[in-house]
Design a protein around this motif. Structure first.
Motif, PDB file in Angstrom:
ATOM      1  N   GLU A 294       0.836  -1.207   0.000  1.00 54.43           N
ATOM      2  CA  GLU A 294       0.000   0.000   0.000  1.00 54.43           C
ATOM      3  C   GLU A 294       0.869   1.255   0.000  1.00 54.43           C
ATOM      4  N   HIS A 295       1.933   1.227   0.798  1.00 60.90           N
ATOM      5  CA  HIS A 295       2.811   2.390   0.864  1.00 60.90           C
ATOM      6  C   HIS A 295       3.545   2.609  -0.456  1.00 60.90           C
ATOM      7  N   LEU A 296       3.769   1.519  -1.190  1.00 61.77           N
ATOM      8  CA  LEU A 296       4.474   1.628  -2.472  1.00 61.77           C
ATOM      9  C   LEU A 296       3.565   2.135  -3.582  1.00 61.77           C
ATOM     10  N   PHE A 297       2.371   1.571  -3.700  1.00 57.28           N
ATOM     11  CA  PHE A 297       1.584   1.782  -4.910  1.00 57.28           C
ATOM     12  C   PHE A 297       0.448   2.792  -4.797  1.00 57.28           C
ATOM     13  N   VAL A 298       0.075   3.197  -3.574  1.00 59.49           N
ATOM     14  CA  VAL A 298      -0.985   4.215  -3.473  1.00 59.49           C
ATOM     15  C   VAL A 298      -0.484   5.495  -4.128  1.00 59.49           C
ATOM     16  N   PRO A 299      -1.157   5.962  -5.182  1.00 56.49           N
ATOM     17  CA  PRO A 299      -0.606   7.080  -5.976  1.00 56.49           C
ATOM     18  C   PRO A 299      -0.744   8.434  -5.301  1.00 56.49           C
ATOM     19  N   GLU A 300       0.273   9.249  -5.490  1.00 59.27           N
ATOM     20  CA  GLU A 300       0.223  10.667  -5.132  1.00 59.27           C
ATOM     21  C   GLU A 300       0.175  11.441  -6.451  1.00 59.27           C
ATOM     22  N   TRP A 301      -1.051  11.777  -6.882  1.00 58.82           N
ATOM     23  CA  TRP A 301      -1.222  12.347  -8.219  1.00 58.82           C
ATOM     24  C   TRP A 301      -0.549  13.705  -8.361  1.00 58.82           C
ATOM     25  N   SER A 302      -0.362  14.400  -7.255  1.00 59.73           N
ATOM     26  CA  SER A 302       0.273  15.718  -7.330  1.00 59.73           C
ATOM     27  C   SER A 302       1.707  15.644  -7.835  1.00 59.73           C
ATOM     28  N   LYS A 303       2.344  14.477  -7.675  1.00 55.84           N
ATOM     29  CA  LYS A 303       3.728  14.322  -8.121  1.00 55.84           C
ATOM     30  C   LYS A 303       3.871  14.432  -9.638  1.00 55.84           C
ATOM     31  N   LEU A 304       2.792  14.178 -10.369  1.00 55.21           N
ATOM     32  CA  LEU A 304       2.871  14.183 -11.826  1.00 55.21           C
ATOM     33  C   LEU A 304       3.151  15.569 -12.389  1.00 55.21           C
ATOM     34  N   THR A 305       2.932  16.597 -11.597  1.00 50.84           N
ATOM     35  CA  THR A 305       3.218  17.967 -12.058  1.00 50.84           C
ATOM     36  C   THR A 305       4.668  18.369 -11.805  1.00 50.84           C
ATOM     37  N   ASP A 306       5.428  17.493 -11.167  1.00 46.64           N
ATOM     38  CA  ASP A 306       6.824  17.788 -10.855  1.00 46.64           C
ATOM     39  C   ASP A 306       7.710  17.314 -12.009  1.00 46.64           C
ATOM     40  N   PRO A 307       8.436  18.224 -12.678  1.00 49.95           N
ATOM     41  CA  PRO A 307       9.296  17.807 -13.798  1.00 49.95           C
ATOM     42  C   PRO A 307      10.373  16.808 -13.385  1.00 49.95           C
ATOM     43  N   ALA A 308      10.805  16.854 -12.116  1.00 48.13           N
ATOM     44  CA  ALA A 308      11.848  15.937 -11.659  1.00 48.13           C
ATOM     45  C   ALA A 308      11.385  14.485 -11.724  1.00 48.13           C
ATOM     46  N   VAL A 309      10.084  14.264 -11.529  1.00 48.21           N
ATOM     47  CA  VAL A 309       9.534  12.907 -11.603  1.00 48.21           C
ATOM     48  C   VAL A 309       9.677  12.353 -13.015  1.00 48.21           C
ATOM     49  N   TRP A 310       9.368  13.166 -14.002  1.00 45.63           N
ATOM     50  CA  TRP A 310       9.478  12.754 -15.400  1.00 45.63           C
ATOM     51  C   TRP A 310      10.943  12.551 -15.791  1.00 45.63           C
ATOM     52  N   LEU A 311      11.812  13.381 -15.225  1.00 46.73           N
ATOM     53  CA  LEU A 311      13.245  13.224 -15.485  1.00 46.73           C
ATOM     54  C   LEU A 311      13.763  11.915 -14.903  1.00 46.73           C
ATOM     55  N   ASP A 312      13.305  11.579 -13.684  1.00 46.51           N
ATOM     56  CA  ASP A 312      13.701  10.313 -13.075  1.00 46.51           C
ATOM     57  C   ASP A 312      13.217   9.127 -13.907  1.00 46.51           C
ATOM     58  N   ALA A 313      12.007   9.243 -14.449  1.00 50.06           N
ATOM     59  CA  ALA A 313      11.468   8.160 -15.285  1.00 50.06           C
ATOM     60  C   ALA A 313      12.306   7.975 -16.539  1.00 50.06           C
ATOM     61  N   ALA A 314      12.672   9.084 -17.188  1.00 45.23           N
ATOM     62  CA  ALA A 314      13.491   9.005 -18.402  1.00 45.23           C
ATOM     63  C   ALA A 314      14.880   8.461 -18.098  1.00 45.23           C
ATOM     64  N   THR A 315      15.458   8.892 -16.965  1.00 43.71           N
ATOM     65  CA  THR A 315      16.792   8.432 -16.584  1.00 43.71           C
ATOM     66  C   THR A 315      16.792   6.945 -16.279  1.00 43.71           C
TER      67      THR A 315
END
Length: 600
Positions: A294-315
């Motif tokens: 639950e702690h791993l997969f419960v989504p925090e949708w606000s994180k999707l607006t953070d460019p660093a999250v997308w950068l981490d995904a690409a990296t």
């Protein structure tokens, strides 16, 4: 007699189409037709109905090579190539880096940018590197040289990066060997703190009592880590022997190139999945596992607006798939020219994606169990305190909150991942070993876990080191030296250099290599750390040792500062394949002509 004349006519006709410079008159006389049913690694079947022209094409494909006229090595079958790709892509990063990034970047919400980056970045680049290797039939150095002689430095840069990464990556294998060997002890040596003499008394080692047995065993018994990188460096003989064993194993598996490593991957690429499945079913039977998931997969949708999250995904896509290292180009360069690798590219990339999710589930189910055990221990301590103390005030009563315990376990995981002396290894060698201590028959689970880590890393080592070895062999730097000797010398030099990791300050040097060998040359992200001046100098050397090849080779070739021989392209039956597959010339569209400026 008429049949021989027809065969000779078709051979001459084939040579006149553009391969005359590969075959001289003596070769034409020696060229014999293969018997029906023969296979040379090509995906084209040779049956009784095969035409003479097709037999001649395959015989030419088998015999002609740009250097020696010998056949270039090919995979024994498609399974070896597929398993080698899976083993290279699925590695230790799936065990500790992906779970860390998922929890850090919004849990289930992180899977959205990761899946998008997989589609627009991972799959196309993975496919492209396989296509380059199979089409040009060379490693990264030769492939980029064929694109343009001025770009050969890109191939050299990726080969140097692969070599530097292999140096410290095999150190992790040495750590796994140490833990694997000691996993047969009962009890496990990291399950309890050692006892020391204090005057007339025997007490628990104070440092271990404070840090915990698993942390103490990792930092003190295994690494014997110094207080700082500027401390006096002393060789850790136990770790040096493990390093020697790790490099001997790598050499034994790669001594014959893909002919030997291609057989080993049948075990090393499949065994980790068996262990992961076993750990998964063990994990979902542990008390409190669902809290971890639950702690791993419960989504925090606000994180999707953070460019660093997308950068981490690409990296993470670059790290997980091993893109830009030149290793995929090297592995696919041993494919038969007619191999259709589309299915392999899709299977490996999608398999890696779901393996990462599956592995994260296993990791966090165990972390949820650890938090539950700590929470229940707190409750028992609180009840014991209230029963034996007549006046228990709120100030001295233990506060037991499960959310606090799960967050402490996760934060410990994140801390050990970011800790410079551990660089992510804290999950495997501290957090997971602590959980294994509480399993029944802990020795069995420990052996399985560290054997899994070792095989995961060994597969990735094959691909990483192959990227460097293929470039050395393709450049013909030592044309009279056998490949087995080149591989042995490379492993010996690597072992000698990697001894710097087998010292009391070695874990700090390991962190330097981890931070500066690949991050900046391949991706440009810079980890700012207040290192001493000589460490900053070493970091600069690691960066420049790869990057300087790019402008250096271009300048040397442009100004003709050194004589160099123009490379002859490897034989590729382009015209035959166009005819076989009825490929038509592409006509540029309106957008390609007027927006992108394509010329007809």
């Amino acid at each position: 007699m008429e049949s021989n004349e027809n065969e000779k006519f078709e051979l001459n006709n084939l040579i006149e189409k553009g391969h005359a410079h590969f075959v001289d008159e003596k070769d034409k006389e020696k060229l014999t037709l293969p018997s029906p049913g023969t296979s040379y690694g090509s995906t084209m079947s040779i049956g009784p109905e095969a035409s003479t022209a097709n037999l001649l094409k395959i015989d030419l494909e088998r015999k002609i090579n740009r250097h020696t006229g010998e056949e270039r090595e090919t995979w024994g079958n498609r399974a070896e190539f597929l398993l080698s790709l899976v083993g290279y892509a699925v590695g230790l990063g799936n065990v500790w880096r992906f779970p860390y990034l998922t929890q850090k970047n919004g849990g289930g919400a992180f899977l959205i940018p990761y899946a998008i980056m997989l589609a627009i970045e991972g799959i196309p680049l993975f496919y492209l590197e396989l296509a380059i290797g199979q089409r040009l039939r060379k490693g990264a150095v030769g492939a980029w040289n064929e694109v343009s002689p001025y770009l050969q430095g890109l191939g050299l840069a990726s080969a140097v990066v692969s070599f530097n990464v292999a140096l410290y990556y095999n150190t992790i294998m040495a750590w796994c060997i140490l833990y694997l060997v000691q996993s047969f002890q009962s009890p496990l040596p990291w399950s309890t703190c050692p006892m020391v003499s204090n005057g007339n008394m025997t007490v628990m080692e104070p440092e271990c009592e404070k840090s915990g047995p698993t942390s103490y065993f990792w930092y003190r018994e295994t690494l014997n880590i110094a207080t700082s990188i500027e401390s006096t460096s002393i060789l850790n003989w136990k770790l040096a022997i493990a390093l020697l064993a790790a490099w001997l194993i790598v050499y034994a598996c790669m001594v014959k190139g893909i002919k030997s490593s291609g057989k080993v991957v049948y075990v090393t690429a499949t065994f980790p999945y068996l262990v992961l499945v076993i750990f998964f079913f063990r994990g979902v039977t542990l008390k409190g596992f669902e809290r971890g998931l639950e702690h791993l997969f419960v989504p925090e949708w606000s994180k999707l607006t953070d460019p660093a999250v997308w950068l981490d995904a690409a990296t993470q896509i670059f790290y997980s798939f091993g893109l830009a290292f030149g290793c995929l180009i090297a592995l696919s360069s041993y494919n038969p020219v007619r191999n259709n690798f589309v299915n392999e590219a899709l299977f490996v990339t999608i398999c890696d994606f779901f393996t990462s999710i599956f592995t994260a589930s296993v990791v966090f189910s165990v972390l949820g169990f650890k938090a539950t055990m700590a929470y229940e221990e707190c409750l028992r301590h609180a009840n014991h305190t209230s029963q034996h103390t007549s006046t228990t005030t709120s100030s001295n009563r233990p506060v037991c909150d499960f959310k606090t315990f799960i967050e402490e376990n996760i934060n410990f995981f994140l801390y050990t991942f970011n800790k410079k002396a551990g660089s992510g290894t804290g999950l495997a060698f501290i957090a997971f070993t602590e959980a294994i201590n509480q399993f029944p028959v802990a020795q069995l689970w420990s052996v399985l876990f560290f054997l899994m880590l070792f095989t995961l890393g060994l597969d990735s080592m094959f691909g990483t080191l192959e990227g460097a070895l293929t470039s050395i062999n393709d450049m013909m730097l030592f044309p009279t030296v056998r490949k087995e000797i080149i591989c042995g010398i490379t492993c010996l030099v690597s072992f000698i250099i990697s001894l710097c990791f087998a010292t009391t300050t070695g874990s700090y040097v390991f962190s330097l290599f981890d931070s500066f060998s690949a991050n900046i040359p391949l991706l440009g992200f810079i980890d700012i750390v207040p290192w001493p001046w000589w460490c900053q100098l070493l970091a600069a050397v690691l960066i420049l040792s790869s990057l300087l090849w790019i402008p250096g080779v271009a300048l040397v070739k442009y100004f003709k500062l050194l004589p160099y021989k123009e490379e002859v392209p490897t034989y590729f039956p382009e015209e035959e394949l166009i005819e076989e597959r009825n490929i038509k010339p592409h006509e540029n569209t309106f957008i390609e002509k007027h927006i992108f400026g394509y010329k007809d």
